[in-house]
Design an enzyme around this catalytic site. Sequence first.
Site, PDB file in Angstrom:
ATOM      1  N   GLU A 130       0.859  -1.192   0.000  1.00  0.00           N
ATOM      2  CA  GLU A 130       0.000   0.000   0.000  1.00  0.00           C
ATOM      3  C   GLU A 130       0.892   1.237   0.000  1.00  0.00           C
ATOM      4  O   GLU A 130       2.092   1.148   0.240  1.00  0.00           O
ATOM      5  CB  GLU A 130      -0.938  -0.002   1.213  1.00  0.00           C
ATOM      6  CG  GLU A 130      -0.231   0.122   2.551  1.00  0.00           C
ATOM      7  CD  GLU A 130      -1.195   0.015   3.733  1.00  0.00           C
ATOM      8  OE1 GLU A 130      -2.343   0.471   3.600  1.00  0.00           O
ATOM      9  OE2 GLU A 130      -0.790  -0.531   4.764  1.00  0.00           O
ATOM     10  N   CYS A 464       6.965  51.449   0.902  1.00  0.00           N
ATOM     11  CA  CYS A 464       6.666  52.811   1.331  1.00  0.00           C
ATOM     12  C   CYS A 464       7.703  53.360   2.307  1.00  0.00           C
ATOM     13  O   CYS A 464       7.634  54.523   2.700  1.00  0.00           O
ATOM     14  CB  CYS A 464       5.269  52.881   1.951  1.00  0.00           C
ATOM     15  SG  CYS A 464       5.174  52.051   3.548  1.00  0.00           S
TER      16      CYS A 464
HETATM   17  S1  IVH Z   1       2.684   0.372   8.916  1.00  0.00           S
HETATM   18  C1  IVH Z   1       5.465  -1.216  12.604  1.00  0.00           C
HETATM   19  N1  IVH Z   1       1.753   1.500   6.801  1.00  0.00           N
HETATM   20  O1  IVH Z   1       5.666   5.136   8.266  1.00  0.00           O
HETATM   21  C2  IVH Z   1       5.111  -0.025  11.833  1.00  0.00           C
HETATM   22  N2  IVH Z   1       3.171   2.809   8.172  1.00  0.00           N
HETATM   23  O2  IVH Z   1       8.419   4.265   9.543  1.00  0.00           O
HETATM   24  C3  IVH Z   1       3.814  -0.198  11.130  1.00  0.00           C
HETATM   25  N3  IVH Z   1       3.494   5.107   7.366  1.00  0.00           N
HETATM   26  O3  IVH Z   1       5.446   6.143  11.546  1.00  0.00           O
HETATM   27  C4  IVH Z   1       3.544   0.953  10.281  1.00  0.00           C
HETATM   28  N4  IVH Z   1       2.189   4.930   5.613  1.00  0.00           N
HETATM   29  O4  IVH Z   1       3.717   7.068  10.046  1.00  0.00           O
HETATM   30  C5  IVH Z   1       2.537   1.666   7.866  1.00  0.00           C
HETATM   31  N5  IVH Z   1       0.791   2.355   4.877  1.00  0.00           N
HETATM   32  C6  IVH Z   1       1.556   2.520   5.951  1.00  0.00           C
HETATM   33  C7  IVH Z   1       2.196   3.739   6.232  1.00  0.00           C
HETATM   34  C8  IVH Z   1       3.017   3.846   7.351  1.00  0.00           C
HETATM   35  C9  IVH Z   1       2.972   5.738   6.309  1.00  0.00           C
HETATM   36  C10 IVH Z   1       4.421   5.750   8.317  1.00  0.00           C
HETATM   37  C11 IVH Z   1       3.987   5.722   9.721  1.00  0.00           C
HETATM   38  C12 IVH Z   1       5.169   5.270  10.531  1.00  0.00           C
HETATM   39  C13 IVH Z   1       6.262   5.246   9.532  1.00  0.00           C
HETATM   40  C14 IVH Z   1       7.100   4.028   9.790  1.00  0.00           C
END
Ligand code: IVH
Length: 725
Positions: A130, A464
Site C-alpha cells: 500500500e 513605502c
Molecule cells: S505500517 C510497525 N503503513 O511510516 C510499523 N506505516 O516508519 C507499522 N506510514 O510512523 C507501520 N504509511 O507514520 C505503515 N501504509 C503505511 C504507512 C506507514 C505511512 C508511516 C507511519 C510510521 C512510519 C514508519
Amino acid sequence: MTSSETASRSKAKKPVADPAGRAAELRAQIQHHDYLYHTLDKPEIEDKDYDALFTELKELEQKHPELVTTDSPTQRVGGQVLEAFEKVEHRTPMLSLQNSYNTEDIDAFAERARKELKDLAPEVFDFFCEPKFDGLAIELVYENGVFTRAITRGDGTVGEDVTQNVRTIDSIPLRLKDLHPTLFEVRGEIVMLKEDFRVLNESQQEAGEAPFANPRNAAAGSIRQLDPAIAKARPLRMFAYAPGVLEFGKNPPPKSQSAFETLCATIGLPTVGVANPEESFEAFRERVKQTLELKNTKSGRPKAKPQQLKLARVCKGEHEARLYYDFIQEIRSLLPFDIDGIVVKVNDYRLQEDLGFVARSPRWATAAKFPPEQAETTIERIDIQVGRTGALTPVAVMKPVRVGGVTITNATLHNQDEIDRKEVRVGSRVLVQRAGDVIPEVVKVLEQPENSVPFRIPNECPICGSVAEKPEDEVVLRCVNRKCPAVLKGALKHFVARRAMNVDGLGDKLIDAFVDAGLVKRPSDLYRLTAEKILSLERQGEKSAQNLLESLEASKKSNLARVIFALGIRHVGETTAKSLAKFYGTLDAFLAADEASLLSVPDIGEKMALEIVRVLKDGDLKDEVQLLQQLGVQIEAAKKAMASSAAGGGALGGKKYVITGTLPMGRDEVKDLIESNGGIVLSGVSKKTDFLLAGEEAGSKLQKATELGVAILDWDTFQKQLTTK
Ligand code: IVH
C-alpha cells in the site's frame, strides 16, 4: 420514517414521547448516513435532510443533557482550548519501518524474510502493498466500539492526547459500525488531500496568514492546535493501516493485513481500499489508472475519492511487490494525497509473528521509498513582497531549474525564522523541491558562496519605507503604514476577486495603475471611478472603460457573505465569511458583533473572534462599509434574493440539480449560479433529482441518472433554462 418526515417533525417541535429512544435512533441514523457518505461515497439523503436529523438530535440533547453520549455526532464540535496536550503511553509501542529505496532492496527484504521463515512459509508468499502516506502517524482507541482517544506517535512509547482535535474529523467514526470489540486500537496517518491543501493555502493567504509549506506540515500543524475550533476548520483525513492492541472477545480477530484493512473499511474506518484478490496485476493497473484519469478534471486536479481507488493490493511474491512499487511511482502525481513510497508487509499475521522484530522495526515490513523530486540551483537574489495585510514575505529568486516536469524560479522563504533555520543567503547553492507536488520549496542549503553574510529581512517596508514591526505572537514583520500602496493594492485585488465582490475585468495591473495614479485610495473609491478617470490612465480605451464601469455596477448587487469576505479581515476566509453571514443575517448585526456572540458562530475560535472584534471597533471598517452602501452596494437586496430562492422562486423554481463532469465554470460558481436562480444543488443523483447538469468526462453520476430516467442537461440547455424560464 422517511427523512422528510423526520425533517417536518423537527420543525413541528412536538414533545418527544421517548427522548432516549429517539436520540439513540437519530444517532444510529446519522452514523449510517455518515458511513454512506464518507466510506461508500454513496449518500442516500439530501444535505438538508441530514441537517434536519442533526438539528433534531442537537435540540433533543439540549433539552435533555443527560442523553448526550461521547459518541454522539453532535460531539464533533471541539471542546475547550487546552493549555497543553496530555502525555499518554501507548499500550504497545508504535514502531518505525526499515527503509528501502529501490526494487533490489525489496528483493533483499523478501529474501531475508524467506530465510528467516525457512519452511514455515511457501516459496512464494503474499505481500500486502500500500502507499506510504506522508502525514502524521496517529493511534485511535475504540472501547466497546466507541471512539475514546487519539494519541500521536510521539517517541513511539509516549504520545500526546489529541482526542479533541481528531474528534472533529468527519470521516473518523465516533462509533464503529456493526462490530463492537472490547478494544480496537487502530493506527494510521492523518493527512490533508492535495486539493484541500491548495484551497487552505489560498484562504491562508487571503486571510493574511503564512501559507503551509506542504500538506504534511498543514496536517501536523492542524492536529497540534490547542484550540479545537481551528482543527475543526481544517480539512483533515485519516487512512487506517495497522492494528494496535485488539481484544475481540469471542469473535475471531483478523488473520492477515488484507483482512484487517477490509475489516476497517467495513466498520467505517477510512482506508485506501483493498483491491479484489481475484484481480490480476494488469487489471489492477488499468483500473486504478482509469479511475485516476477519469476523475481528473481538465484543470488536472485529482478528484478521485481515496477509498474508491482500492489502491492497496495483496501481491504474489516480491515479483508483484516490485511491479507495485514501479506502478505507484508512475501514478504518484495523480494521487489525491502525498506519498513518499510504498509499504510492503508480509500479509499473513502468523508469519508476521514468526518474523518478529529487530530493534524497533518489524522484520515483516519495509518502507520502500521513492526518490524525491528535487533539483539543485542557485539563489540569485531575495525579494521582499508586501501582502495586503502588510506582511513582508521574503522570496528566493533562483536560477531557473526543472523539477518534476515544471520550471521553478521563485520559492517563498516564509519568514526570518525559516531563513535563519535553513541559513539561506544570496548566492547559496540550494536543493529545491515541489512541496505537495505544487509549491516550490528550498529544502536545504548545499553550499554557501564565499564571503557571504546571513540575510536579514529589513525592518522597513520596501514599498513605502515605513517601519515594519513584528506583532506579538507572530513570526512575520508587517508594514505598519495603513496607507502603504502595497497593502492597498493587495486589499483591492482581494476586494475585486471573483469570490469577493466579483468585479470582472479589473486585473492586477490596472489596480496597480489606479493606485499609482492616486485615483483609488480605498476599496470604495472603485465605485467613484468615472470614464474620464479611467481614460486618464495609459492604454485605456473607451470600450474597456465602459466595460469596467459596467462590471463595477454589476458587482454592486452582492450578498453579505461576499461583502464580509471582500473586506479582507484577517483570518476571515471565504468559509468563515459564509458562516458569519449565515449567523448574523444582516450587515448591521455583523458590525455590532461582540466576542461572546462570535464564539457561538460555527468554526470561529478565540483568535478569530478577537481579531474580528478588534477591526470592528476600529472605525475604518465601519466607515468603509458605510461608504460602500452610500455608493450603491446593495447587500440586503442580495439577501432577499437568496430568501426568495429558498422559497422556490427564481428562474429555476426550486428544482433539484446535481452537477457532474467538467463544465466551462468552476463547480462552486455553477453551484452559486443555480442557487441564486432559485435552484437547489444536491450531491448525489436519486429519483428526486430533477436535472443532472453534465459536463465533459461525466462518470458514474451520468450512468445513474440515465438508469433512473433523470433529465440530463448539457451546458447550453442549462443556459437556456436560466434565461427563458
Ligand atoms: S505500517 C510497525 N503503513 O511510516 C510499523 N506505516 O516508519 C507499522 N506510514 O510512523 C507501520 N504509511 O507514520 C505503515 N501504509 C503505511 C504507512 C506507514 C505511512 C508511516 C507511519 C510510521 C512510519 C514508519
